[in-house]
Design a protein around this motif. Sequence first.
Motif: not given
Lengths: 176, 264
Positions: B234-243, B253-262
């Motif tokens: 039940a996503s409220e947002a999506f994020g993409i990190t470099l791991e 979290m300091d490698q969070l590249y993109t983030l967007g809220v549904v």
Amino acid sequence: MQPDELIAQLQSKNEKAFERIYEMYSEATFGIINSVLHDEVLSEEVLQDVFCKVWDKAPTYSPKKGRFFTWVLNIARNAAIDKTRSKSFKNQKKNQTADYFVDILEDKSNFSAQIDAIGIKKYIDLLEPICKKVIDLLFFKGFTQKEASEKLEIPLGTIKTRNRICINKLRESLTV
Amino acid sequence: MKEYIDSGILELYVYGVLTHQENVEVYKALQQYPEVAQEVEEIEKALQQLSMAAAPYSPEKMLTKIKSKLEFTGDDEKVIPLSRKRTPIIAYIGYAAAALLLVGLLFQSREVSKLETQISDLEREQILQEGKTQVAEENLAATKEVLNAIRHKDVIKVPLAGQAVAPQAYASVFWDKASNKAYIDVSGLPEPPAGKVYQVWSLTLEPLTPTSMGVLDTYNAEGLQIIELDNPNASEAFGITLEPAGGSAGPTMDQLYTLGVVSS
């Protein structure tokens, strides 16, 4: 040595090669035919047929089958034996007495230059009766060992060696 | 070998009265042993003498008869010209024609082999092109499939904006709630450095809870760059990190590249 080059040329229908082959083999062939037929006129006829066959059938000869001399010898023997079944032969045969090649040799006085006449004469003199028969049947008439052993009533196993002894004497006479 | 020679088989070989099998054996021995061959020659010579002696006379004269019977032409002598003069002009024309024909045939055969090479080159080219076409068709089919999936009326598009570590980066998530599928468009992400992968997270916001949706380890700069992942959350947002390669249990979290809220 067997003239392989010449035979190859003969096989490719070279007329000159045929003439050379005739020079080399005709007299022996004539002798084989004559020792079967004991008749000069008929032997001449057969000799002509034999060399016509040699010309026609030359391409079928292969060294794997045997010596070229043997190949010609076979044609000559078969042709001569065929002739003995003809009417003209049977009519003349009534007066024939000679049975072996030796009889021909004993009667003969003129030998051609190609023959070691002295050697042959010497051989005839020391030839045993059994050798006359063995050589006549196997060589001149082309009998198999089995046929010769039955005809001469000598054991099959001794035919080969007996024949070699007879031929060795011939070779000794010729080389001396 | 002496025993073999003394057996008397060679005499019968020259007589021609052996069986086929024996004949083959003697022929083999002849090829192999010079002394056997020598012996055969001598036996034959003796037998030739013996048979010649049985001839009534030398049949030299009969050769002429036989030659005429065989219709000999005497042409064999003419085959080799004895002098220039004796070679008629027609023969030269013949040789010239033959030579010309030969040249022509050679030329033709070279042309034929050239054309054959061309044909086989073209055939190879065609097979290559067919392969390329097939790949293109497969790509097109895959693209259409993805396009159809994200066009669906129930699909929610969530744009993901670049974050502090990569302000230029962007991505999109097309989320089909009905089939629990999410298509991640990563064409706006820079190529990950070696040993690193992008990891996609589904987030619920109060409290902030990340759930890994998957690692984009099939990143391909040349490809379609839309990756299909399962998203039953039940996503409220999506994020993409470099791991690090293989992904992490929780987002760095300091490698969070993109983030967007549904948007609800």
